[in-house]
Write an enzyme that holds these catalytic residues in place. Structure first.
Site, PDB file in Angstrom:
ATOM      1  N   GLY A  38     -28.195  80.104 -25.050  1.00  0.00           N
ATOM      2  CA  GLY A  38     -28.338  78.533 -24.800  1.00  0.00           C
ATOM      3  C   GLY A  38     -29.432  77.590 -25.606  1.00  0.00           C
ATOM      4  O   GLY A  38     -29.311  76.683 -25.823  1.00  0.00           O
ATOM      5  N   CYS A  82     -20.253  86.159 -15.168  1.00  0.00           N
ATOM      6  CA  CYS A  82     -21.403  85.438 -14.939  1.00  0.00           C
ATOM      7  C   CYS A  82     -21.882  84.834 -13.276  1.00  0.00           C
ATOM      8  O   CYS A  82     -22.829  84.427 -12.974  1.00  0.00           O
ATOM      9  CB  CYS A  82     -21.219  84.181 -15.334  1.00  0.00           C
ATOM     10  SG  CYS A  82     -19.552  83.950 -15.750  1.00  0.00           S
ATOM     11  N   GLY A  95     -22.972  82.692 -22.737  1.00  0.00           N
ATOM     12  CA  GLY A  95     -23.452  83.888 -23.244  1.00  0.00           C
ATOM     13  C   GLY A  95     -24.575  82.999 -22.437  1.00  0.00           C
ATOM     14  O   GLY A  95     -24.621  82.692 -21.285  1.00  0.00           O
ATOM     15  N   SER A  96     -26.118  83.908 -22.838  1.00  0.00           N
ATOM     16  CA  SER A  96     -27.350  83.533 -21.595  1.00  0.00           C
ATOM     17  C   SER A  96     -28.287  81.948 -21.614  1.00  0.00           C
ATOM     18  O   SER A  96     -28.104  81.246 -22.773  1.00  0.00           O
ATOM     19  CB  SER A  96     -28.228  85.106 -22.405  1.00  0.00           C
ATOM     20  OG  SER A  96     -28.930  84.811 -23.717  1.00  0.00           O
ATOM     21  N   THR A  97     -28.401  82.201 -21.320  1.00  0.00           N
ATOM     22  CA  THR A  97     -29.571  80.498 -20.917  1.00  0.00           C
ATOM     23  C   THR A  97     -30.244  80.784 -21.597  1.00  0.00           C
ATOM     24  O   THR A  97     -30.608  80.360 -22.640  1.00  0.00           O
ATOM     25  CB  THR A  97     -29.958  80.146 -19.414  1.00  0.00           C
ATOM     26  OG1 THR A  97     -28.689  80.312 -18.517  1.00  0.00           O
ATOM     27  CG2 THR A  97     -30.474  78.890 -19.523  1.00  0.00           C
ATOM     28  N   GLU A 126     -21.821  77.915 -21.994  1.00  0.00           N
ATOM     29  CA  GLU A 126     -21.245  78.171 -20.276  1.00  0.00           C
ATOM     30  C   GLU A 126     -22.721  79.216 -20.188  1.00  0.00           C
ATOM     31  O   GLU A 126     -22.285  80.635 -20.627  1.00  0.00           O
ATOM     32  CB  GLU A 126     -20.233  78.947 -20.230  1.00  0.00           C
ATOM     33  CG  GLU A 126     -19.357  77.915 -20.454  1.00  0.00           C
ATOM     34  CD  GLU A 126     -18.676  77.839 -19.233  1.00  0.00           C
ATOM     35  OE1 GLU A 126     -18.957  77.874 -17.887  1.00  0.00           O
ATOM     36  OE2 GLU A 126     -18.830  75.416 -19.548  1.00  0.00           O
ATOM     37  N   GLU A 143     -31.107  87.072 -13.145  1.00  0.00           N
ATOM     38  CA  GLU A 143     -29.553  87.307 -13.486  1.00  0.00           C
ATOM     39  C   GLU A 143     -29.613  88.460 -13.770  1.00  0.00           C
ATOM     40  O   GLU A 143     -30.290  89.089 -15.540  1.00  0.00           O
ATOM     41  CB  GLU A 143     -28.641  86.267 -14.174  1.00  0.00           C
ATOM     42  CG  GLU A 143     -27.658  86.661 -14.861  1.00  0.00           C
ATOM     43  CD  GLU A 143     -26.752  86.573 -15.892  1.00  0.00           C
ATOM     44  OE1 GLU A 143     -27.493  85.999 -16.872  1.00  0.00           O
ATOM     45  OE2 GLU A 143     -25.426  85.645 -15.438  1.00  0.00           O
ATOM     46  N   LYS A 185     -17.120  84.035 -33.433  1.00  0.00           N
ATOM     47  CA  LYS A 185     -18.306  84.930 -33.669  1.00  0.00           C
ATOM     48  C   LYS A 185     -18.354  85.873 -32.140  1.00  0.00           C
ATOM     49  O   LYS A 185     -18.932  85.553 -31.127  1.00  0.00           O
ATOM     50  CB  LYS A 185     -19.783  84.106 -33.610  1.00  0.00           C
ATOM     51  CG  LYS A 185     -20.581  85.063 -34.097  1.00  0.00           C
ATOM     52  CD  LYS A 185     -21.188  86.349 -33.259  1.00  0.00           C
ATOM     53  CE  LYS A 185     -22.700  86.468 -33.346  1.00  0.00           C
ATOM     54  NZ  LYS A 185     -22.284  87.903 -32.763  1.00  0.00           N
TER      55      LYS A 185
HETATM   56  P1  NAD Z   1     -26.482  86.730 -24.878  1.00  0.00           P
HETATM   57  O1  NAD Z   1     -26.189  85.488 -24.956  1.00  0.00           O
HETATM   58  O2  NAD Z   1     -26.879  87.463 -25.542  1.00  0.00           O
HETATM   59  O3  NAD Z   1     -25.078  86.228 -26.756  1.00  0.00           O
HETATM   60  C1  NAD Z   1     -23.622  86.347 -26.499  1.00  0.00           C
HETATM   61  C2  NAD Z   1     -23.693  85.472 -27.667  1.00  0.00           C
HETATM   62  O4  NAD Z   1     -24.435  84.847 -28.625  1.00  0.00           O
HETATM   63  C3  NAD Z   1     -23.307  86.767 -28.557  1.00  0.00           C
HETATM   64  O5  NAD Z   1     -21.998  86.628 -29.724  1.00  0.00           O
HETATM   65  C4  NAD Z   1     -24.476  87.001 -29.082  1.00  0.00           C
HETATM   66  O6  NAD Z   1     -24.352  87.825 -30.921  1.00  0.00           O
HETATM   67  C5  NAD Z   1     -24.524  85.493 -29.704  1.00  0.00           C
HETATM   68  N1  NAD Z   1     -26.166  85.406 -30.001  1.00  0.00           N
HETATM   69  C6  NAD Z   1     -27.120  86.078 -29.806  1.00  0.00           C
HETATM   70  N2  NAD Z   1     -28.232  84.994 -30.613  1.00  0.00           N
HETATM   71  C7  NAD Z   1     -27.835  84.367 -31.000  1.00  0.00           C
HETATM   72  C8  NAD Z   1     -28.626  83.039 -32.068  1.00  0.00           C
HETATM   73  N3  NAD Z   1     -29.816  83.562 -31.593  1.00  0.00           N
HETATM   74  N4  NAD Z   1     -28.500  81.897 -31.996  1.00  0.00           N
HETATM   75  C9  NAD Z   1     -26.198  82.352 -31.788  1.00  0.00           C
HETATM   76  N5  NAD Z   1     -26.367  83.265 -31.516  1.00  0.00           N
HETATM   77  C10 NAD Z   1     -26.673  84.522 -30.808  1.00  0.00           C
HETATM   78  O7  NAD Z   1     -25.249  86.908 -24.260  1.00  0.00           O
HETATM   79  P2  NAD Z   1     -24.745  88.368 -23.605  1.00  0.00           P
HETATM   80  O8  NAD Z   1     -25.754  89.559 -23.175  1.00  0.00           O
HETATM   81  O9  NAD Z   1     -23.661  88.713 -24.668  1.00  0.00           O
HETATM   82  O10 NAD Z   1     -23.474  87.926 -22.503  1.00  0.00           O
HETATM   83  C11 NAD Z   1     -23.688  87.490 -21.242  1.00  0.00           C
HETATM   84  C12 NAD Z   1     -24.171  86.375 -20.625  1.00  0.00           C
HETATM   85  O11 NAD Z   1     -23.955  85.852 -20.660  1.00  0.00           O
HETATM   86  C13 NAD Z   1     -24.654  86.224 -18.783  1.00  0.00           C
HETATM   87  O12 NAD Z   1     -26.267  85.889 -19.399  1.00  0.00           O
HETATM   88  C14 NAD Z   1     -23.143  85.960 -18.533  1.00  0.00           C
HETATM   89  O13 NAD Z   1     -24.526  85.261 -17.233  1.00  0.00           O
HETATM   90  C15 NAD Z   1     -23.532  84.972 -19.572  1.00  0.00           C
HETATM   91  N6  NAD Z   1     -21.772  84.517 -19.511  1.00  0.00           N
HETATM   92  C16 NAD Z   1     -21.760  83.453 -18.594  1.00  0.00           C
HETATM   93  C17 NAD Z   1     -20.444  83.570 -18.158  1.00  0.00           C
HETATM   94  C18 NAD Z   1     -19.811  81.702 -18.373  1.00  0.00           C
HETATM   95  O14 NAD Z   1     -18.984  81.047 -17.733  1.00  0.00           O
HETATM   96  N7  NAD Z   1     -21.081  80.345 -17.835  1.00  0.00           N
HETATM   97  C19 NAD Z   1     -19.262  83.610 -18.157  1.00  0.00           C
HETATM   98  C20 NAD Z   1     -19.678  85.267 -19.699  1.00  0.00           C
HETATM   99  C21 NAD Z   1     -21.111  85.048 -19.569  1.00  0.00           C
END
Ligand code: NAD
Length: 504
Positions: A260, A311, A255-257, A277, A408, A202
């Site tokens: 997560g 990130c 993705g975001s905390t 992550e 962040e 996804k």
């Molecule tokens: P996000 O958490 O908004 O989205 C990540 C993914 O999750 C997307 O595919 C999104 O559609 C999906 N998503 C959103 N809401 C959801 C839900 N309720 N249930 C399931 N899936 C859902 O993150 P973003 O804005 O796409 O990316 C930026 C974030 O990612 C930043 O916080 C960054 O630090 C983090 N990131 C971390 C790493 C790492 O390795 N630690 C690497 C890259 C990015």
């Protein structure tokens, strides 16, 4: 030449052909199918705001279909009985296909996400290929152990033989963000497929194009139907449905905390395995004996690469007071020298933010800081011509308790703060809910060991920042994550252990 200019006539025919194949459907069970909603989402070039193509808006019904297909594929002899060597060959073939299409995929990633083409072409795409090749070598090294046991009560004359085996965890939901879409996807797909799992990928609704192209290449490579599925759509629909789905055994999430944490709740029904992550606010500590020839470009790249949408971005710099002013001046000069533009313009160092929402968010942080007494020594401006562009920005006077220091931003914004004592800088570096990464800049062995041992982070670099490779474990302490990707630990995320005890 304006910020938005680039040579449209130079667009690769294969990129034009892919975009023209839209509206793009979902990859389920080896077929490209329309979403049950019948709805599509516009995929925008963030530099120009133009529509590139359309992607399917998947639904929970589509997730049901994809998960069922992945389950059937998991249990099918075509996949479950495939030899490790054959699985390895498939992964290697996929890596070869990505390499054959590296320019096309880099251009797609640039158009969709906004990054400078060279970041995609010479950083993220080679990294993606390396992931598949690294884990291709793992399929026949998923070893169990034999265990000498001392259980005394077996029947007279019988013996015990006990061992463990590693088995694929099952159906994996790989949920990835928009900042490095294909690389993040490969960090889940490569180990999951090497382990013998099946996957529903996804991608972010902002950047789905390379995931869809990867789906095409996975079919071309010869993965059996249902082993790799791609369901595009919104997080709260497709992502949430995957996280709650009883047929999914494991979530690999980047993705975001905040999301997560939501996944922890959504995944509890069947106690899914989770690798998270998450976000970061990575400190870079510059000691008096730092080599400026390394530190200045290293820190600048660490924060401005991909517009700070990384990130591990080096967003909090602490410089010893003896070299503080020089560092501020030199990092600010690097920031000012970066040219903004469309990612496909060869002169571009930094492209736009992924969306207007993200650029406005970055601008808001800086505006708030300036109102609170922060000084801007470079950048600090959203470009009027196209609001998705934000200038590389260096700030001083940011206090430890400010949002600018604690949250962040995910943009090209760095604060530089002076320190005097090691204890003080260690306390500041660790004063964060995050613990993803850090860097230390020093020529002294003692400084290096002292600081690397005292900083709470999943990765600490010395005299470099953002160095990644598939063999290097990567993960976060504190609210930056659960578990580690890459290396030997990375494949364990996709394996279960089974203990077998035999009396004979
Ligand atoms: P996000 O958490 O908004 O989205 C990540 C993914 O999750 C997307 O595919 C999104 O559609 C999906 N998503 C959103 N809401 C959801 C839900 N309720 N249930 C399931 N899936 C859902 O993150 P973003 O804005 O796409 O990316 C930026 C974030 O990612 C930043 O916080 C960054 O630090 C983090 N990131 C971390 C790493 C790492 O390795 N630690 C690497 C890259 C990015």
């Amino acid at each position: 030449m304006t910020l938005l200019d680039y040579d449209l006539a130079a667009r690769r025919p294969s990129v034009s052909a892919f975009l023209a194949r839209g509206p793009h459907r979902l990859l389920i069970d080896g077929e490209w199918v329309a979403p049950s909603s019948g709805d599509y989402i516009e995929s925008l070039d963030p530099a120009t705001g133009t529509i590139l193509t359309e992607i399917a808006r998947g639904t929970s019904a589509d997730v049901d279909d994809a998960v069922s297909a992945a389950r059937r594929a998991l249990e099918s002899p075509a996949w479950s009985r495939m030899t490790p060597a054959a699985r390895s060959a498939l992964l290697w073939r996929l890596a070869d296909l990505i390499e054959q299409h590296i320019d096309e995929l880099s251009e797609l990633e640039t158009l969709d996400q906004g990054k400078a083409y060279r970041t995609a072409r010479f950083g993220e795409l080679p990294g993606t290929i390396a992931q598949f090749r690294y884990y291709a070598g793992y399929t026949n090294k998923l070893l169990g152990t034999t265990i000498p046991t001392s259980i005394a009560h077996q029947p007279e004359g019988k013996q015990i033989f006990a061992y463990t085996v590693k088995e694929p965890v099952g159906v994996v939901a790989a949920i990835v963000p928009w900042n490095s879409p294909l690389l993040m996807a490969s960090m889940k797909l490569a180990p999951a497929l090497a382990a013998g799992c099946t996957v529903v990928l996804k991608p972010s609704e902002n950047t789905s194009l390379t995931a869809l192209r990867l789906g095409e290449l996975a079919l071309e490579a010869g993965f059996p139907a249902g082993v790799v599925n791609v369901v595009t759509g919104y997080g709260r629909e497709v992502g949430q449905a995957l996280a709650e789905h009883p047929g999914v055994d494991k979530i690999g999430f980047t993705g975001s905390t905040a999301v997560g944490k939501a996944l922890l709740v959504a995944a509890q029904g069947n106690l899914k395995r989770l690798t998270l992550e998450l976000g970061g606010k990575s400190p870079a500590i510059v000691m008096p004996d730092a080599d400026f020839a390394l530190a200045v470009p290293g820190i600048a790249r660490g924060i401005f690469n991909n517009g700070g949408q990384v990130c591990v971005a080096s967003s909090r710099v602490y410089a010893h007071s003896s070299i503080y002013e020089r560092l501020v001046e030199e990092v600010s000069r690097e920031a000012d020298a970066l040219s903004l533009g469309h990612g496909m313009n060869p002169a571009t160092d930094m492209g736009p933010m992924v969306s207007m929402v993200q650029a406005d968010r970055v601008a808001e942080y800086v505006r708030e800081g300036v109102a609170d007494g922060v000084e801007v020594t470079a950048g600090g401006l959203q470009v009027d011509e196209q609001r998705t562009f934000y200038r590389p920005t260096v700030l001083t006077g940011v206090r430890q308790e400010m949002r600018l220091m604690q949250e962040e931003i995910f943009g090209p914004v760095v604060s530089i703060t002076p320190f005097d004592e090691v204890d003080e800088v260690v306390a500041w570096a660790n004063d964060s809910v995050y613990g993803l990464a850090a860097s230390v800049w020093t020529e002294g062995l003692s400084n290096a060991h002292t600081l690397t041992s005292r900083i709470k982070a999943g990765t600490v670099w010395v005299n470099c920042h953002s160095y990644f490779s598939p063999e290097l474990p990567k993960g976060g302490h504190k609210k930056s994550g659960w578990g580690y990707e890459n290396g030997a630990q990375g494949i364990e995320n996709y394996l279960e252990s089974k203990t077998v005890v035999t009396v004979y």
